[in-house]
Scaffold this active site. Structure first.
Site, PDB file in Angstrom:
ATOM      1  N   GLU A  38     -34.098  40.131  -9.556  1.00  0.00           N
ATOM      2  CA  GLU A  38     -34.508  40.825  -8.332  1.00  0.00           C
ATOM      3  C   GLU A  38     -35.241  42.122  -8.639  1.00  0.00           C
ATOM      4  O   GLU A  38     -36.205  42.484  -7.964  1.00  0.00           O
ATOM      5  CB  GLU A  38     -33.302  41.090  -7.430  1.00  0.00           C
ATOM      6  N   TYR A 121     -33.434  45.918   0.187  1.00  0.00           N
ATOM      7  CA  TYR A 121     -33.695  44.507  -0.104  1.00  0.00           C
ATOM      8  C   TYR A 121     -32.801  44.000  -1.235  1.00  0.00           C
ATOM      9  O   TYR A 121     -32.097  42.992  -1.090  1.00  0.00           O
ATOM     10  CB  TYR A 121     -35.174  44.266  -0.465  1.00  0.00           C
ATOM     11  N   ASP A 139     -37.441  40.785   2.821  1.00  0.00           N
ATOM     12  CA  ASP A 139     -38.528  41.221   1.952  1.00  0.00           C
ATOM     13  C   ASP A 139     -39.842  41.054   2.702  1.00  0.00           C
ATOM     14  O   ASP A 139     -39.856  40.732   3.895  1.00  0.00           O
ATOM     15  CB  ASP A 139     -38.520  40.418   0.642  1.00  0.00           C
TER      16      ASP A 139
END
Length: 294
Positions: A38, A121, A139
């Site tokens: 991520e 996020y 996102d």
DNA sequence: TACTCGTGGGA
DNA sequence: TTCCCAAGAGT
């Protein structure tokens, strides 16, 4: 009678049938692997992340393993993914996880948010994709898909974390296991079908519920989005300076850095900012190096 | 809120 | 070729 926008059953079925086989989506991937992915994927395409992610997980399979590495090693392993401050923040997050969380990536959104480099996020993405928690994951893809399918607009307006999270919370399936799958599906839809430039509506599994399509695909009419320049900016110069240090095996003299950019004023400003950011250190004899690389 | 922070590929 | 933009965060 038209279908509701972004039907969970349809989207999850579509995702199960067509989703790309990405290493951080595999069941054997650890929460640490998800977190690393991520961070690397922030503003960076999948194709460039994948090889680096494999190398990182091989070298540093746990947070404590990464924490034991030097910042210079980490920055070199980050390579040219871009935004290298992400690498230092991930290193700092790993250190915090090793020291304060028993070397286990937290599963709680607020705990994740307290870690460096983890924002609205990423905290929810880790909670959802690594632990199956039910929380909205928003996102740029999700914002665009919701703007089109739900609101009938050509694209999302300026981001607002509070509003965006509430928007997606309203769509999220009640079931915890479905919720994470649903978020992954909406993101995937935005990445491969409902793309920014030329959406492939012919391939869309939820076209009949799409307000944008129903309205005749009106153009985006919100505020103009600022264009990201690069050539000639400080970002380019910082990148050139750091590239010299990544490629050298230790400290370099000032002249090596001076050679990468003609404008001395801009060069000095960029080198100063790199020192402030902790991406570069000066040695006792006046040379420059990646942090810890001397 | 608006701006900064890398890099490279595709339209 | 130029321009857009790609799983954001921090200030």
């Amino acid at each position: 009678m038209t279908s509701a926008a972004l039907d969970p059953d349809v989207l999850i079925s579509w995702f199960d049938a067509t989703a790309r086989d990405l290493p951080w989506r595999r069941p054997e991937c650890t929460p640490w692997g998800v977190l690393v992915s991520e961070i690397m994927l922030q503003q960076t395409p999948v194709a460039r992340v994948e090889p680096v992610w494999h190398e990182w997980l091989r070298r540093w399979p746990t947070p404590s393993a990464l924490a034991a590495a030097s910042q210079a090693e980490v920055l070199r392993a980050w390579g040219k993914l871009g935004y290298p401050r992400r690498a230092l923040r991930l290193h700092a997050a790993a250190t915090a996880i090793a020291e304060h969380h028993g070397d286990a990536v937290p599963s709680d959104v607020d705990t994740l948010l307290a870690l460096p480099g983890i924002g609205a996020y990423t905290a929810r993405a880790v909670a959802a994709f690594a632990y199956g928690r039910r929380c909205p994951v928003v996102d740029t893809n999700v914002r665009r898909v919701v703007a089109r399918a739900v609101h009938g607009a050509g694209d999302a307006g300026p981001p607002s974390t509070t509003r965006d999270l509430a928007d997606v919370e309203a769509l999220l399936p009640a079931d915890e296991a479905d919720a994470a799958r649903y978020s992954a599906a909406v993101m995937e839809l935005g990445q491969v079908v409902c793309t920014a430039r030329s959406p492939r509506c012919v391939d869309c599994p939820v076209l009949d519920g799409c307000a944008w399509h129903r309205n005749g695909r009106p153009a985006y009419n919100g505020p103009a989005k600022p264009v990201q320049k690069f050539a000639g900016t400080d970002r380019q110069v910082r990148g050139l300076l750091l590239d010299v240090l990544r490629d050298s095996s230790g400290p370099v003299v000032r002249a090596r850095l001076d050679a990468v950019w003609a404008d001395a004023g801009q060069r000095d400003r960029c080198l100063d900012s790199l020192l402030v950011d902790g991406l570069v250190e000066q040695t006792d004899d006046g040379r420059f190096a990646l942090p810890g690389d001397h």
